[in-house]
Design an enzyme around this catalytic site. Structure first.
Site, PDB file in Angstrom:
ATOM      1  N   LYS A 275     -17.802   4.556  17.887  1.00  0.00           N
ATOM      2  CA  LYS A 275     -18.583   5.711  18.354  1.00  0.00           C
ATOM      3  C   LYS A 275     -19.674   5.261  19.325  1.00  0.00           C
ATOM      4  CE  LYS A 275     -19.177   8.938  15.480  1.00  0.00           C
ATOM      5  NZ  LYS A 275     -19.561   9.718  14.282  1.00  0.00           N
TER       6      LYS A 275
ATOM      7  N   GLY B  89     -14.702  10.985   8.565  1.00  0.00           N
ATOM      8  CA  GLY B  89     -15.275  11.591   7.377  1.00  0.00           C
ATOM      9  C   GLY B  89     -15.490  10.654   6.215  1.00  0.00           C
TER      10      GLY B  89
ATOM     11  N   CYS C 129      16.821 -12.184   5.709  1.00  0.00           N
ATOM     12  CA  CYS C 129      17.575 -11.037   5.202  1.00  0.00           C
ATOM     13  C   CYS C 129      16.881 -10.344   4.031  1.00  0.00           C
ATOM     14  CB  CYS C 129      18.985 -11.453   4.793  1.00  0.00           C
ATOM     15  SG  CYS C 129      19.054 -12.731   3.537  1.00  0.00           S
TER      16      CYS C 129
ATOM     17  N   MET D 268     -17.506   7.929   6.021  1.00  0.00           N
ATOM     18  CA  MET D 268     -18.874   7.443   5.850  1.00  0.00           C
ATOM     19  C   MET D 268     -19.854   8.568   6.159  1.00  0.00           C
ATOM     20  SD  MET D 268     -18.521   3.533   7.203  1.00  0.00           S
ATOM     21  CE  MET D 268     -17.766   4.013   8.741  1.00  0.00           C
TER      22      MET D 268
ATOM     23  N   SER E 188      19.326 -18.597   6.306  1.00  0.00           N
ATOM     24  CA  SER E 188      18.824 -17.225   6.230  1.00  0.00           C
ATOM     25  C   SER E 188      17.790 -17.179   5.120  1.00  0.00           C
ATOM     26  CB  SER E 188      19.955 -16.230   5.944  1.00  0.00           C
ATOM     27  OG  SER E 188      19.433 -14.916   5.879  1.00  0.00           O
TER      28      SER E 188
ATOM     29  N   HIS F  64     -11.133  18.151   8.655  1.00  0.00           N
ATOM     30  CA  HIS F  64     -10.993  16.872   7.944  1.00  0.00           C
ATOM     31  C   HIS F  64      -9.560  16.676   7.455  1.00  0.00           C
ATOM     32  CE1 HIS F  64     -11.036  14.464   4.185  1.00  0.00           C
ATOM     33  NE2 HIS F  64     -11.826  13.677   4.895  1.00  0.00           N
TER      34      HIS F  64
ATOM     35  N   ARG G 149     -13.135   9.422  21.625  1.00  0.00           N
ATOM     36  CA  ARG G 149     -12.384   8.271  21.125  1.00  0.00           C
ATOM     37  C   ARG G 149     -10.917   8.522  21.430  1.00  0.00           C
ATOM     38  NH1 ARG G 149     -13.573   9.889  14.827  1.00  0.00           N
ATOM     39  NH2 ARG G 149     -12.393  11.848  14.821  1.00  0.00           N
TER      40      ARG G 149
ATOM     41  N   ARG H 134      25.958  -8.481   0.174  1.00  0.00           N
ATOM     42  CA  ARG H 134      25.787  -8.941  -1.204  1.00  0.00           C
ATOM     43  C   ARG H 134      27.091  -8.723  -1.967  1.00  0.00           C
ATOM     44  NH1 ARG H 134      21.404  -5.624   0.087  1.00  0.00           N
ATOM     45  NH2 ARG H 134      19.320  -6.592   0.020  1.00  0.00           N
TER      46      ARG H 134
ATOM     47  N   ARG I  80     -25.660   8.769  12.501  1.00  0.00           N
ATOM     48  CA  ARG I  80     -24.213   8.832  12.305  1.00  0.00           C
ATOM     49  C   ARG I  80     -23.626   7.429  12.186  1.00  0.00           C
ATOM     50  NH1 ARG I  80     -21.809  13.745  14.049  1.00  0.00           N
ATOM     51  NH2 ARG I  80     -23.277  15.209  14.997  1.00  0.00           N
TER      52      ARG I  80
ATOM     53  N   TYR J 169      17.127 -13.914  14.298  1.00  0.00           N
ATOM     54  CA  TYR J 169      17.399 -12.510  13.969  1.00  0.00           C
ATOM     55  C   TYR J 169      16.676 -12.128  12.681  1.00  0.00           C
ATOM     56  CZ  TYR J 169      20.749 -14.135  10.406  1.00  0.00           C
ATOM     57  OH  TYR J 169      21.331 -14.722   9.314  1.00  0.00           O
TER      58      TYR J 169
ATOM     59  N   ASN K  21      12.450 -12.191  -0.403  1.00  0.00           N
ATOM     60  CA  ASN K  21      12.070 -11.583  -1.683  1.00  0.00           C
ATOM     61  C   ASN K  21      11.947 -12.664  -2.755  1.00  0.00           C
ATOM     62  OD1 ASN K  21      12.238  -9.098  -0.405  1.00  0.00           O
ATOM     63  ND2 ASN K  21      14.299  -8.674  -1.150  1.00  0.00           N
ATOM     64  N   ASP K  22      13.004 -13.473  -2.910  1.00  0.00           N
ATOM     65  CA  ASP K  22      12.959 -14.544  -3.898  1.00  0.00           C
ATOM     66  C   ASP K  22      11.981 -15.644  -3.502  1.00  0.00           C
ATOM     67  OD1 ASP K  22      14.434 -13.878  -6.117  1.00  0.00           O
ATOM     68  OD2 ASP K  22      16.333 -14.559  -5.299  1.00  0.00           O
TER      69      ASP K  22
ATOM     70  N   GLU L 253      15.652 -19.626  -0.258  1.00  0.00           N
ATOM     71  CA  GLU L 253      14.897 -18.739  -1.139  1.00  0.00           C
ATOM     72  C   GLU L 253      14.184 -19.492  -2.253  1.00  0.00           C
ATOM     73  OE1 GLU L 253      17.787 -16.094  -3.037  1.00  0.00           O
ATOM     74  OE2 GLU L 253      19.334 -17.531  -2.516  1.00  0.00           O
TER      75      GLU L 253
END
Length: 911
Positions: A38, A116, A863, A118, A795, A468, A352, A591, A107, A883, A799-800, A776
């Site tokens: 601001k 809104g 993957c 703060m 690859s 708001h 803004r 899989r 402000r 990839y 996740n693991d 993994e």
């Protein structure tokens, strides 16, 4: 102080005292880190010569110092006094002067917009002695003066001294009931004078002191309150939602007050240079006569469309349109503007780069390219993968002709269905139980943020596109319908009525954030236009849909810029076909264990529990043709593109009967004098193979080595399918991936057998079958140089890899304690959602560097689900992967993210 030559330039140039205060004439828009968004933009508008009330900004550095120490920095009061003196000189008024008082607003203004979240305090400097002087300034308008004073006490009491805001609201409602009106404007000067007295009593009752009469005390405490609001619950929740760093702090802007509540020739408004909901060109916004700015964004009165200002005050409207056009050209983007008209004089209070919906982001970016303001690289930077994902959500199917019971303003597009709730806490509670909810309010306020995050959509009876509710919903990508003024919302009774309909908490409604329609019950949904485009049902060559055209244009550019290929995770021919339509360049993860769920589960159970070689061979013989047929289907759909097939990797508990259920069944049979039959033998086998932690047990390569012939059967099925299709004229490109490898000896053992089978099946056929491994296990990443001697590709199974690097069970931790880690700021986001680049990312980099050092042509991809997360995709681009692979619906998101990563890493965007 050091003298010249003593300690170097950096020391000599350092000021004795840090500078915390900057006049609007001294800053610019590039200083958002220091002045906040601001303050930087107020300075920019001042430098452009626009009509901005004079003022000054207290920096984010001052905020951080205050939050560290709990008091204002020692040098700050003196710097404020000097800036205040300059402001008084500019305005020709003095703070606290009974005859001619200067009033200021205080402000917040963080680097990133937090609408809104703060605090703001208006009319600071007003006290009992100054009311008459303010009225004299306004030409004897006592009503205006007392209205301004009651606003100050209300905002200051709530913001600075934690006086419950509802008590002020109750006093205001009581005053209106006495007048038999529901309109604030119907209260006269005497009514407002009495209301000020009531407010002062409320203030004393909660604070034990009179409302402060010293204007400088008001100012200093208001500044401290704005700093404190950086750590307010709603601000913390919003930052977490929007991933805004917690250590930035907020600047504070002290601005000379200009008044929109001086009568019908005054007012306040919020405007956008383009429609923030759709991106349509033109000026959009709300105007409220005889009001202060907070009245517009709070939605306490329904506003007029901005175009009405042309009728009310043509000169101010024309000037505003000229300024808006200038600002949009200057910022090269949609601008969000706050303004006040004080007796025919236009003042600009803020600008803004405006928040917008996902649809508007794409449309506006494409428009700005056409207008020559930005190039396609910058357009790509202006949109995000998260926004594209929003555009793929379903929309309502209105073919059955559902009747809308009410209409309002479609403030944030989307189709949302859920149970009605009237309370933020209740929304959070029900959403936590898996219930979709619609949060219904007269108007929202910042305290409603947790419920807005939890809800599928937001419905308000008041407010417009700049309220708001609308601004926050657009920022979060939530469906929002505002200003449905036919609704009579009774929060205490837990119901709303519209016409003959009474809707209670728990009733299901549907809201359309595009059309602004409200429906009773659940309206069915259909695929969005963007999904129809990806499915090939909408042709960009013939459609005139601006959104589809914008998505096509920007995504095509992303495809031309990106280095990363984008593959998909798919286990069936149908999934493969859809992913290919969505732009997938192959399959990065097929899989095979998913092929044996449902009716085939028993075959794997037979294999795992086989007692001897003959039983195992029979089970494998039954599995082989099923596997081969699966791969034929998938390779056909991905003709000419690589398909990475992961050999079976089932945690055994997913394929074996439940130990508990078998034990109960056998025990019941014995208790009834019955023979348990097969269950007893099965129970013994399951007990023998039972694991306390199956995710770290007999799975992946370990299972393939323990059960002879299992991996061999799969390799044969893959190779025979490829040979069959090659003979039919197709171009199959199989890649066989060995899972859960931790030692090169495991991979070498599997590869030796696989190579023999491939050679036996293919003979002289010109089909290449690559063999690689999934990274993994942390040890695999740390010994990647060894693995690359036997692997033609890597690859990352992130996740693991995340699970094992952190020591988390991803099946358990999300509900167990992640919420607390997010709350405490230990996580900004779940490491299973966006890659932990410091820890897991370091393992990735090590594996990439050491793998390619050992085998320069090593192909490397990812993957895990991180392959569809935009932030993670950027990391994978920087880490040098070839990839990413993700679920079919995430393929367009990954394509966009990969294009952005390429543009941003080369610095070719035009920012």
């Amino acid at each position: 102080m050091a003298v010249a030559g003593e300690s170097g330039d950096a020391f000599r140039s350092a000021p004795e005292h840090p500078r915390y205060v900057y006049d609007f004439t001294e800053g610019n828009r590039e200083q958002r880190d220091l002045l906040g968004g601001k303050g930087a933009n107020l300075a920019e508008m001042t430098n452009l010569g626009l009509p901005v009330p004079p003022g000054f900004t207290i920096t984010t550095e001052a905020c951080r110092a205050y939050l560290d120490r709990g008091v204002l920095p020692a040098d700050l009061p003196e710097q404020i006094a000097a800036a205040l003196a300059r402001l008084e000189s500019q305005r020709g008024k003095r703070l606290g002067d009974p005859a001619d008082p200067l009033l200021v607003s205080v402000r917040s203004g963080a680097k990133f917009s937090m609408p809104g979240m703060m605090e703001t305090v208006l009319n600071v400097g007003l006290n009992d002695d100054c009311v008459a002087g303010l009225a004299a300034q306004a030409g004897g308008d006592e009503r205006f003066a007392w209205d301004s004073y009651r606003r100050l006490i209300q905002m200051y009491g709530k913001t600075v001294c934690d006086v419950p805001g509802e008590e002020f609201e109750q006093a205001l409602e009581a005053a209106k009931r006495t007048r038999a009106t529901d309109d604030d404007l119907a209260l006269d000067a005497d009514d407002l004078r009495k209301l000020v007295q009531a407010y002062q009593k409320i203030f004393f009752a909660h604070t034990g002191r009179d409302f402060p009469q010293d204007p400088r005390e008001q100012l200093d405490l208001a500044i401290g309150a704005v700093f404190d609001s950086w750590h307010a619950d709603r601000a913390v929740v919003y930052r977490r939602q929007e991933r805004i760093p917690a250590d930035l702090g907020t600047a504070v802007n002290v601005v000379a007050m200009v008044f929109g509540n001086l009568g019908p020739d005054s007012g306040t408004g919020v405007a956008f240079t383009r429609d923030p909901a759709t991106g349509a060109q033109g000026s959009y916004g709300d105007y409220l006569a005889n009001a202060q700015g907070e009245d517009v964004v709070a939605g306490i009165r329904n506003t007029l469309p901005l175009q009405e200002l042309a009728r009310i005050d043509r000169d101010c409207y024309d000037e505003l349109m000229t300024i808006m056009a200038r600002l949009e050209n200057h910022y090269r983007d949609l601008c969000d503007i706050e303004f006040t008209i004080e007796r025919g004089k236009l003042w600009m209070l803020q600008t803004r780069v405006g928040k917008r919906t996902a649809a508007a982001a794409f449309v506006i970016a494409s428009q700005l390219v056409d207008e020559g303001m930005i190039d396609l690289d910058e357009a790509l930077h202006r949109v995000s993968g998260a926004q594209l994902a929003q555009l793929m959500f379903p929309c309502f199917d209105l073919s059955a002709g559902p009747l809308a019971i009410a209409t309002g303003i479609g403030a944030s597009p989307g189709a949302a269905v859920g149970k009605v709730v009237f309370d933020s806490a209740r929304a959070v509670e029900l959403a936590g139980q898996g219930e979709p909810v619609i949060l219904v309010r007269r108007e929202t306020n910042p305290d409603d943020l947790p419920g807005m995050i939890a809800a599928q959509g937001i419905l308000t009876s008041r407010g417009g596109k700049t309220s708001h509710a609308a601004v926050v919903a657009r920022g979060m990508g939530k469906t929002c319908l505002c200003g449905a003024d036919a609704l009579d919302v009774d929060v205490r009774a837990g119901r709303f009525t519209v016409g003959e309909h009474a809707v209670m908490e728990g009733d299901v409604v549907s809201i359309d954030g595009t059309s602004g329609c409200l429906y009773l019950g659940a309206v069915p949904v259909r695929p969005s236009e963007v999904v129809q485009y990806f499915e090939g049902e909408v042709d960009p060559a013939t459609t005139d849909d601006p959104l589809v055209l914008a998505v096509h244009r920007i995504l095509t550019h992303a495809d031309g810029q990106r280095r990363l290929a984008v593959r998909t995770n798919a286990d069936t021919g149908a999934d493969a076909a859809r992913a290919r339509r969505f732009g997938a360049q192959g399959i990065g993860l097929c899989r095979t264990e998913h092929m044996f769920l449902g009716e085939r589960r028993g075959l794997v159970e037979r294999l795992i529990l086989a007692h001897d070689e003959a039983q195992r061979a029979a089970a494998l013989a039954d599995l082989l043709p099923l596997q081969r047929a699966d791969f034929v289907d998938i390779f056909r759909e991905m003709d000419g593109l690589p398909v990475t097939v992961r050999l079976i990797d089932p945690p055994l508990h997913e394929f074996l009967p439940s130990l508990e259920e078998l034990a109960v069944s056998v025990a019941l049979a014995h208790s009834r004098g019955q023979h348990p039959g097969r269950d007893e033998a099965l129970l013994a086998a399951v007990r023998r193979m039972h694991e306390q932690n199956p995710m770290l047990g007999l799975r992946g390569v370990r299972l393939g080595l323990v059960i002879p012939g299992l991996f061999a059967m799969q390799v044969r099925a893959i190779t025979e399918a490829a040979a069959q299709l090659a003979a039919a004229g197709y171009d199959p490109r199989p890649e066989i991936m060995v899972p859960l490898v931790g030692a090169v000896q495991e991979l070498e053992t599997v590869r030796a057998e696989a190579d023999r089978i491939i050679a036996d099946v293919l003979g002289e056929r010109a089909v290449e079958v690559l063999i690689g491994t999934m990274i993994e296990v942390p040890r695999a990443a740390l010994t990647a140089g060894q693995l690359a001697s036997s692997a033609e590709f890597f690859s990352f199974g992130t996740n693991d890899l995340t699970q094992m690097a952190w020591g988390f069970s991803r099946d358990d931790v999300e509900g167990a304690f992640f919420w607390r880690y997010l709350e405490l700021g230990i996580f900004g986001i779940s490491p299973f959602e966006s890659l932990d680049t410091d820890g897991v990312g370091r393992l990735v980099r090590i594996a990439v560097d050491e793998g390619r050092a050992a085998r320069p042509g090593l192909k490397i991809g990812v993957c895990g689900e991180h392959g569809g997360d935009p932030d993670s995709v950027r990391f994978f681009h920087e880490a040098g992967l070839d990839y990413v692979s993700c679920s079919p619906f995430r393929v367009p998101v990954a394509r966009l993210a990969a294009g952005r990563a390429a543009v941003e890493s080369t610095g070719s965007d035009s920012r």
